[in-house]
Design a protein around this motif. Structure first.
Motif, PDB file in Angstrom:
ATOM      1  N   VAL A 244       0.836  -1.200   0.000  1.00 52.00           N
ATOM      2  CA  VAL A 244       0.000   0.000   0.000  1.00 52.00           C
ATOM      3  C   VAL A 244       0.871   1.251   0.000  1.00 52.00           C
ATOM      4  O   VAL A 244       0.596   2.214  -0.725  1.00 52.00           O
ATOM      5  CB  VAL A 244      -0.947  -0.002   1.216  1.00 52.00           C
ATOM      6  CG1 VAL A 244      -1.719   1.313   1.300  1.00 52.00           C
ATOM      7  CG2 VAL A 244      -1.914  -1.174   1.135  1.00 52.00           C
ATOM      8  N   ARG A 245       1.937   1.246   0.793  1.00 48.15           N
ATOM      9  CA  ARG A 245       2.853   2.402   0.798  1.00 48.15           C
ATOM     10  C   ARG A 245       3.404   2.653  -0.614  1.00 48.15           C
ATOM     11  O   ARG A 245       3.479   3.800  -1.067  1.00 48.15           O
ATOM     12  CB  ARG A 245       3.999   2.160   1.773  1.00 48.15           C
ATOM     13  CG  ARG A 245       3.626   2.179   3.244  1.00 48.15           C
ATOM     14  CD  ARG A 245       4.864   1.949   4.109  1.00 48.15           C
ATOM     15  NE  ARG A 245       4.544   1.736   5.504  1.00 48.15           N
ATOM     16  CZ  ARG A 245       4.366   2.719   6.390  1.00 48.15           C
ATOM     17  NH1 ARG A 245       4.488   3.975   6.004  1.00 48.15           N
ATOM     18  NH2 ARG A 245       4.078   2.445   7.653  1.00 48.15           N
ATOM     19  N   GLN A 246       3.796   1.590  -1.282  1.00 51.29           N
ATOM     20  CA  GLN A 246       4.340   1.729  -2.628  1.00 51.29           C
ATOM     21  C   GLN A 246       3.279   2.262  -3.596  1.00 51.29           C
ATOM     22  O   GLN A 246       3.559   3.114  -4.437  1.00 51.29           O
ATOM     23  CB  GLN A 246       4.864   0.383  -3.128  1.00 51.29           C
ATOM     24  CG  GLN A 246       6.146  -0.097  -2.459  1.00 51.29           C
ATOM     25  CD  GLN A 246       7.366   0.657  -2.953  1.00 51.29           C
ATOM     26  OE1 GLN A 246       7.813   1.625  -2.356  1.00 51.29           O
ATOM     27  NE2 GLN A 246       7.913   0.219  -4.070  1.00 51.29           N
ATOM     28  N   VAL A 263      -3.087  -1.710  -6.163  1.00 53.38           N
ATOM     29  CA  VAL A 263      -2.116  -2.230  -5.201  1.00 53.38           C
ATOM     30  C   VAL A 263      -1.725  -3.641  -5.619  1.00 53.38           C
ATOM     31  O   VAL A 263      -2.597  -4.464  -5.924  1.00 53.38           O
ATOM     32  CB  VAL A 263      -2.702  -2.259  -3.776  1.00 53.38           C
ATOM     33  CG1 VAL A 263      -1.646  -2.689  -2.770  1.00 53.38           C
ATOM     34  CG2 VAL A 263      -3.280  -0.897  -3.392  1.00 53.38           C
ATOM     35  N   ALA A 264      -0.427  -3.935  -5.627  1.00 47.94           N
ATOM     36  CA  ALA A 264       0.026  -5.280  -5.968  1.00 47.94           C
ATOM     37  C   ALA A 264      -0.408  -6.275  -4.887  1.00 47.94           C
ATOM     38  O   ALA A 264      -0.435  -5.953  -3.694  1.00 47.94           O
ATOM     39  CB  ALA A 264       1.544  -5.306  -6.127  1.00 47.94           C
ATOM     40  N   ASP A 265      -0.744  -7.467  -5.320  1.00 48.12           N
ATOM     41  CA  ASP A 265      -1.131  -8.545  -4.410  1.00 48.12           C
ATOM     42  C   ASP A 265      -0.066  -8.760  -3.336  1.00 48.12           C
ATOM     43  O   ASP A 265       1.129  -8.727  -3.618  1.00 48.12           O
ATOM     44  CB  ASP A 265      -1.323  -9.835  -5.222  1.00 48.12           C
ATOM     45  CG  ASP A 265      -1.962 -10.942  -4.412  1.00 48.12           C
ATOM     46  OD1 ASP A 265      -1.279 -11.494  -3.527  1.00 48.12           O
ATOM     47  OD2 ASP A 265      -3.134 -11.264  -4.667  1.00 48.12           O
ATOM     48  N   ALA A 266      -0.506  -8.986  -2.099  1.00 49.62           N
ATOM     49  CA  ALA A 266       0.417  -9.117  -0.970  1.00 49.62           C
ATOM     50  C   ALA A 266       1.342 -10.326  -1.098  1.00 49.62           C
ATOM     51  O   ALA A 266       2.373 -10.387  -0.417  1.00 49.62           O
ATOM     52  CB  ALA A 266      -0.364  -9.200   0.336  1.00 49.62           C
ATOM     53  N   ARG A 267       1.005 -11.279  -1.934  1.00 53.35           N
ATOM     54  CA  ARG A 267       1.874 -12.453  -2.118  1.00 53.35           C
ATOM     55  C   ARG A 267       3.059 -12.150  -3.027  1.00 53.35           C
ATOM     56  O   ARG A 267       3.987 -12.962  -3.138  1.00 53.35           O
ATOM     57  CB  ARG A 267       1.060 -13.611  -2.692  1.00 53.35           C
ATOM     58  CG  ARG A 267       0.013 -14.168  -1.741  1.00 53.35           C
ATOM     59  CD  ARG A 267      -0.955 -15.083  -2.444  1.00 53.35           C
ATOM     60  NE  ARG A 267      -1.757 -14.360  -3.439  1.00 53.35           N
ATOM     61  CZ  ARG A 267      -2.724 -14.910  -4.161  1.00 53.35           C
ATOM     62  NH1 ARG A 267      -3.003 -16.191  -4.001  1.00 53.35           N
ATOM     63  NH2 ARG A 267      -3.408 -14.192  -5.037  1.00 53.35           N
ATOM     64  N   ASP A 271       7.580  -4.237  -3.994  1.00 58.35           N
ATOM     65  CA  ASP A 271       7.873  -3.257  -5.045  1.00 58.35           C
ATOM     66  C   ASP A 271       7.353  -3.690  -6.410  1.00 58.35           C
ATOM     67  O   ASP A 271       7.655  -3.066  -7.425  1.00 58.35           O
ATOM     68  CB  ASP A 271       9.378  -2.980  -5.126  1.00 58.35           C
ATOM     69  CG  ASP A 271      10.193  -4.238  -5.419  1.00 58.35           C
ATOM     70  OD1 ASP A 271       9.623  -5.338  -5.378  1.00 58.35           O
ATOM     71  OD2 ASP A 271      11.399  -4.104  -5.683  1.00 58.35           O
ATOM     72  N   ALA A 272       6.537  -4.746  -6.453  1.00 57.06           N
ATOM     73  CA  ALA A 272       5.953  -5.173  -7.728  1.00 57.06           C
ATOM     74  C   ALA A 272       5.029  -4.079  -8.257  1.00 57.06           C
ATOM     75  O   ALA A 272       4.233  -3.502  -7.518  1.00 57.06           O
ATOM     76  CB  ALA A 272       5.178  -6.479  -7.543  1.00 57.06           C
ATOM     77  N   LEU A 277       1.666  -6.351 -14.201  1.00 54.74           N
ATOM     78  CA  LEU A 277       1.093  -7.619 -13.761  1.00 54.74           C
ATOM     79  C   LEU A 277      -0.118  -8.039 -14.571  1.00 54.74           C
ATOM     80  O   LEU A 277      -0.105  -9.034 -15.282  1.00 54.74           O
ATOM     81  CB  LEU A 277       0.707  -7.526 -12.268  1.00 54.74           C
ATOM     82  CG  LEU A 277       1.879  -7.255 -11.312  1.00 54.74           C
ATOM     83  CD1 LEU A 277       1.321  -7.053  -9.897  1.00 54.74           C
ATOM     84  CD2 LEU A 277       2.868  -8.390 -11.331  1.00 54.74           C
ATOM     85  N   HIS A 278      -1.190  -7.295 -14.448  1.00 48.60           N
ATOM     86  CA  HIS A 278      -2.457  -7.696 -15.048  1.00 48.60           C
ATOM     87  C   HIS A 278      -2.549  -7.110 -16.462  1.00 48.60           C
ATOM     88  O   HIS A 278      -2.682  -5.920 -16.632  1.00 48.60           O
ATOM     89  CB  HIS A 278      -3.613  -7.183 -14.188  1.00 48.60           C
ATOM     90  CG  HIS A 278      -4.924  -7.849 -14.466  1.00 48.60           C
ATOM     91  ND1 HIS A 278      -5.351  -8.148 -15.736  1.00 48.60           N
ATOM     92  CD2 HIS A 278      -5.885  -8.285 -13.633  1.00 48.60           C
ATOM     93  CE1 HIS A 278      -6.533  -8.726 -15.663  1.00 48.60           C
ATOM     94  NE2 HIS A 278      -6.886  -8.807 -14.408  1.00 48.60           N
TER      95      HIS A 278
END
Length: 285
Positions: A244-246, A263-267, A271-272, A277-278
């Motif tokens: 979330v910070r990123q 937001v990038a998935d937590a898994r 820094d992703a 991604l999607h």
């Protein structure tokens, strides 16, 4: 975006974190600062910062050594400790568990933050299990099963041993003070908050009324909450605090996010970048 030391420090220091844990986090940052990756390609292993802070805290609790004064020889002894049959650092694992126990805590306690950090770095994925008429049975390795793991601590310990092994007391005495940790974050998101993985997306909603717009997203240490327009507060365990910070930093918005927040998935690594991604969403970000 590169994960900075203040960010990883902030993820481990929620409001009300115990004083000696704060000292351990500060000392870990001081020791790692000269070697912390700063480029977009280099990346420290997952859990490396938390692992060092946990080691320093555990040495404080089990050997009555102040986290800021743990000698390099004691730290080196721990990093050079025994491995189990799966190359897991059993000496460090035992120390962390004993350190938490000496403070009156267990690894899987919900509070304080050290327990949550320990649960993350010590966790090993379970082997495949099948249910039979005789109960649950582990799947043998030769039939598609596997040994548990690896834990985050396994790669973190090897990285720490390599990075810190050459440090001596004179070098440590000359180190600059640790940076200031990132503090709590509280930002209004006018649009939706979407969690993006490499093949899907999920919508953040209020757990009580399912509203998903004009919400307040807050990060305090490793905890994330979402307050909807009706004032309902929901813990968001599917959101990583660093992620979330990123995401907020990418928007460069100081007083709120006008559109959707991706937001990038937590898994995934913190820094992703959701834009990579999607594929459906990439063109929109």
């Amino acid at each position: 975006m590169t994960i900075t030391l203040p960010q990883v420090m902030g993820d481990l220091l929620p409001t009300g974190a115990p004083p000696q844990w704060r000292v351990a986090v500060d000392r870990a940052a001081q020791l790692l600062a000269p070697r912390w990756p700063t480029g977009p390609v280099e990346r420290a292993p997952l859990g490396v910062f938390a692992s060092l802070a946990l080691i320093l805290y555990a040495l404080h609790r089990t050997q009555s050594q102040e986290p800021a004064a743990v000698p390099m020889s004691a730290l080196r002894d721990v990093l050079d400790g025994d491995l189990d049959a799966n190359d897991e650092p059993v000496t460090i694992k035992t120390l962390i568990v004993e350190g938490l126990s000496a403070a009156g805590h267990r690894v899987h306690d919900a509070e304080p933050v050290m327990c949550r950090a320990a649960a993350r770095v010590l966790h090993q994925d379970a082997p495949l299990v099948v249910t039979t008429p005789f109960g649950a049975v582990d799947v043998p390795i030769g039939m598609g099963g596997a040994v548990p793991g690896p834990s985050e601590l396994r790669s973190a310990a090897a990285w720490l041993k390599r990075m810190l092994g050459a440090l001596d007391e004179d070098t440590i005495a000359a180190l600059a003070p640790a940076p200031q940790p990132a503090g709590p974050v509280n930002v209004m998101v006018i649009g939706q908050v979407l969690i993006i993985s490499d093949d899907s997306e999920a919508l953040v909603q209020c757990a009580e009324c399912q509203q998903d717009e004009r919400g307040q997203l807050a990060v305090d240490g490793d905890q994330v909450t979402y307050t909807c327009a009706q004032g309902h507060i929901s813990a968001q365990r599917q959101l990583g605090s660093g992620h979330v910070r990123q995401a907020i930093a990418r928007t460069q918005a100081d007083d709120g996010v006008s559109g959707p927040l991706y937001v990038a998935d937590a898994r995934l690594p913190a820094d992703a970048d959701p834009a990579t991604l999607h594929p459906v969403r990439a063109a929109c970000l």
